[in-house]
Write an enzyme that holds these catalytic residues in place. Structure first.
Site, PDB file in Angstrom:
ATOM      1  N   ASP A  86       4.942  -0.516 -10.470  1.00 42.56           N
ATOM      2  CA  ASP A  86       5.005   0.712  -9.685  1.00 42.56           C
ATOM      3  C   ASP A  86       4.009   0.610  -8.519  1.00 42.56           C
ATOM      4  O   ASP A  86       2.842   0.263  -8.725  1.00 42.56           O
ATOM      5  CB  ASP A  86       4.615   1.871 -10.630  1.00 42.56           C
ATOM      6  CG  ASP A  86       4.915   3.234 -10.060  1.00 42.56           C
ATOM      7  OD1 ASP A  86       5.770   3.328  -9.161  1.00 42.56           O
ATOM      8  OD2 ASP A  86       4.305   4.219 -10.548  1.00 42.56           O
ATOM      9  N   GLU A 139      10.161   1.122   0.035  1.00 42.41           N
ATOM     10  CA  GLU A 139       9.997   2.552   0.316  1.00 42.41           C
ATOM     11  C   GLU A 139       9.922   2.810   1.821  1.00 42.41           C
ATOM     12  O   GLU A 139       9.269   2.088   2.563  1.00 42.41           O
ATOM     13  CB  GLU A 139       8.733   3.110  -0.369  1.00 42.41           C
ATOM     14  CG  GLU A 139       8.530   4.603  -0.078  1.00 42.41           C
ATOM     15  CD  GLU A 139       7.514   5.296  -0.988  1.00 42.41           C
ATOM     16  OE1 GLU A 139       7.013   4.676  -1.936  1.00 42.41           O
ATOM     17  OE2 GLU A 139       7.241   6.489  -0.726  1.00 42.41           O
ATOM     18  N   GLY A 157       1.346  13.553  -8.478  1.00 47.73           N
ATOM     19  CA  GLY A 157       0.284  14.336  -9.103  1.00 47.73           C
ATOM     20  C   GLY A 157       0.720  15.702  -9.590  1.00 47.73           C
ATOM     21  O   GLY A 157       1.911  16.054  -9.567  1.00 47.73           O
ATOM     22  N   GLY A 204       7.272  10.880  -7.493  1.00 47.81           N
ATOM     23  CA  GLY A 204       6.645  12.201  -7.499  1.00 47.81           C
ATOM     24  C   GLY A 204       7.545  13.284  -8.051  1.00 47.81           C
ATOM     25  O   GLY A 204       7.569  14.401  -7.546  1.00 47.81           O
ATOM     26  N   ASP A 225       5.454  10.674 -14.259  1.00 52.61           N
ATOM     27  CA  ASP A 225       4.199  10.267 -14.885  1.00 52.61           C
ATOM     28  C   ASP A 225       3.343  11.496 -15.225  1.00 52.61           C
ATOM     29  O   ASP A 225       2.933  11.699 -16.376  1.00 52.61           O
ATOM     30  CB  ASP A 225       3.433   9.322 -13.939  1.00 52.61           C
ATOM     31  CG  ASP A 225       2.204   8.713 -14.603  1.00 52.61           C
ATOM     32  OD1 ASP A 225       2.025   8.899 -15.820  1.00 52.61           O
ATOM     33  OD2 ASP A 225       1.416   8.042 -13.914  1.00 52.61           O
TER      34      ASP A 225
HETATM   35  O1  G3H Z   1       2.394   7.079  -8.622  1.00 50.53           O
HETATM   36  C1  G3H Z   1       1.468   6.768  -9.317  1.00 50.53           C
HETATM   37  C2  G3H Z   1       1.597   6.785 -10.812  1.00 50.53           C
HETATM   38  O2  G3H Z   1       1.552   8.102 -11.293  1.00 50.53           O
HETATM   39  C3  G3H Z   1       0.577   5.887 -11.434  1.00 50.53           C
HETATM   40  O3  G3H Z   1      -0.696   6.395 -11.311  1.00 50.53           O
HETATM   41  O4  G3H Z   1      -2.177   4.639 -10.347  1.00 50.53           O
HETATM   42  O5  G3H Z   1      -3.098   6.467 -11.756  1.00 50.53           O
HETATM   43  O6  G3H Z   1      -1.754   4.638 -12.791  1.00 50.53           O
HETATM   44  P1  G3H Z   1      -2.021   5.462 -11.559  1.00 50.53           P
HETATM   45  P1  13P Z   2       4.504  12.222 -10.656  1.00 48.16           P
HETATM   46  O1  13P Z   2       3.062  12.240 -10.316  1.00 48.16           O
HETATM   47  O2  13P Z   2       5.228  13.378 -10.024  1.00 48.16           O
HETATM   48  O3  13P Z   2       4.770  12.133 -12.116  1.00 48.16           O
HETATM   49  O4  13P Z   2       5.137  10.899  -9.970  1.00 48.16           O
HETATM   50  C1  13P Z   2       5.049   9.663 -10.613  1.00 48.16           C
HETATM   51  C2  13P Z   2       5.442   8.535  -9.733  1.00 48.16           C
HETATM   52  O5  13P Z   2       6.030   8.686  -8.685  1.00 48.16           O
HETATM   53  C3  13P Z   2       5.082   7.188 -10.178  1.00 48.16           C
HETATM   54  O6  13P Z   2       5.389   6.234  -9.220  1.00 48.16           O
HETATM   55 ZN    ZN Z   3       5.228   6.921  -7.220  1.00 47.33          ZN
END
Ligand code: G3H
Ligand code: 13P
Ligand code: ZN
Length: 326
Positions: free
Chosen positions: A93, A145, A190, A226, A270
């Site tokens: 990701d 993206e 977030g 997101g 997430d």
């Molecule tokens: O888009 C980001 C994901 O929610 C992953 O978040 O970099 O805190 O693992 P992280």
């Molecule tokens: P959220 O923060 O909305 O769950 O998005 C997660 C995401 O895009 C991970 O790449």
């Molecule tokens: Zn993302």
């Protein structure tokens, strides 16, 4: 080089083809630890849904690359053990460089995202193309993206939204050879996606931009980042048990369902999972302050997470009972 096929994983190509045709989206759930992985796999097996396991650069660092390989292999075997074979993709990701993507490909990932969205257009094209050329040698699929989401995109911070420009998508897809494209239509990362007062509706997603993109690249797999909904009952539970999350807001599930029925075939979630785990853990800590065995609070957190994922699969993404080509 450890190829993902040795781990029993698949890339996302066939899954996306079927999802676009069938008007549903594949869940892309992030994980960092064992309980999250257990919740994802058991929810997907019980609903017979394909799944994309997402690992951010930060998660990769947190979980350790070697452990991750075994966890991914274990996830495939765990699913079989639960009695139903589902296709599992291991996806990077928000990959931030060619080197990170290459390293993931060499260590068992079946899919990678190269996030060049913050770069000038031509640089984004160049970097994405470089990753695609490498990844495709190993039959690894690549997500690119266009457009920047407000909030935090991993280590790339942006506090403004810059919507995807539909006039760029066809050229980008053609020049880079990517397998799927993440676009910016008003979602953000977030738990604080929109500045809304209590009781106020968040602004709707820009379906007009999505439709314009679809027209220019018909049938091409589109990804939404997101996409957490920030369920208000879970936020209330967190606050009830000592948390402090005021004005947390997300994307409505109705809008996500509508997006999933279009060419959006991967939806990233997430934050909702983080909230579910936090609520369950806080509840145990408040109600049973004598507990100190991690299984006694991580177990309930895992259960709540699994329940959340099943709800998303069945009621939002529509990917239940869609296991094909296995
Ligand atoms: O888009 C980001 C994901 O929610 C992953 O978040 O970099 O805190 O693992 P992280
Ligand atoms: P959220 O923060 O909305 O769950 O998005 C997660 C995401 O895009 C991970 O790449
Ligand atoms: Zn993302």
């Amino acid at each position: 080089m450890l190829h993902y096929k040795e781990l029993g994983l698949v890339n996302s190509r066939e899954l996306f083809k079927d999802a676009v045709k069938g008007g549903y989206a594949i869940p892309a759930f992030n994980f960092n630890n064992l309980e999250q992985l257990q919740a994802i796999i058991s929810a997907c097996v019980e609903t017979k849904s394909p799944v994309i396991l997402q690992v951010s650069k930060g998660a990769r660092k947190y979980a350790n690359q070697t452990l991750l390989q075994y966890l991914a292999k274990g996830a495939v075997e765990y699913a079989n053990e639960l009695g139903y074979k589902i296709p599992i993709v291991l996806h990077l990701d928000h990959g931030d460089s060619f080197e990170t993507c290459k390293s993931c490909i060499e260590t068992g990932f079946s899919s990678v995202m190269i996030d060049g969205s913050h770069l000038p257009y031509e640089e984004n094209v160049r970097l994405t193309k470089q990753v695609v050329e490498y990844a495709h040698q190993y039959d690894v699929t690549v997500e690119g993206e266009l457009g920047v989401l407000a909030g935090i995109e991993d280590e790339v911070s942006s506090d403004h939204t810059s919507y995807t420009r539909p006039e760029e998508v066809e050229d980008f897809v053609k020049k880079t050879g990517v397998d799927s494209l993440a676009i910016s239509i008003g979602t953000s990362h977030g738990a604080f996606k929109f500045k809304v007062k209590p009781g106020e509706e968040p602004p709707p997603l820009r379906f007009d931009i999505l439709e314009e993109c679809e027209k220019r690249i018909p049938g091409f797999p589109i990804v939404l980042h997101g996409a957490s909904s920030i369920p208000q009952d879970i936020v209330a539970e967190i606050n009830k048990y000592g948390g402090k999350m005021e004005n947390a807001a997300g994307v409505s599930e109705d809008q996500l369902r509508k997006a999933a029925s279009s060419a959006v075939c991967k939806i990233n979630i997430d934050s909702d999972g983080r909230l579910a785990m936090t609520a369950a853990i806080r509840k145990v800590f408040v109600e049973k302050p004598e507990e100190f065995d991690p299984r006694k609070y991580l177990g309930p957190a895992r259960d709540k997470l699994k329940e959340l994922y099943k709800h998303k699969i069945v009621n939002v993404l529509g990917s239940a009972d869609k296991v094909v080509n296995i």
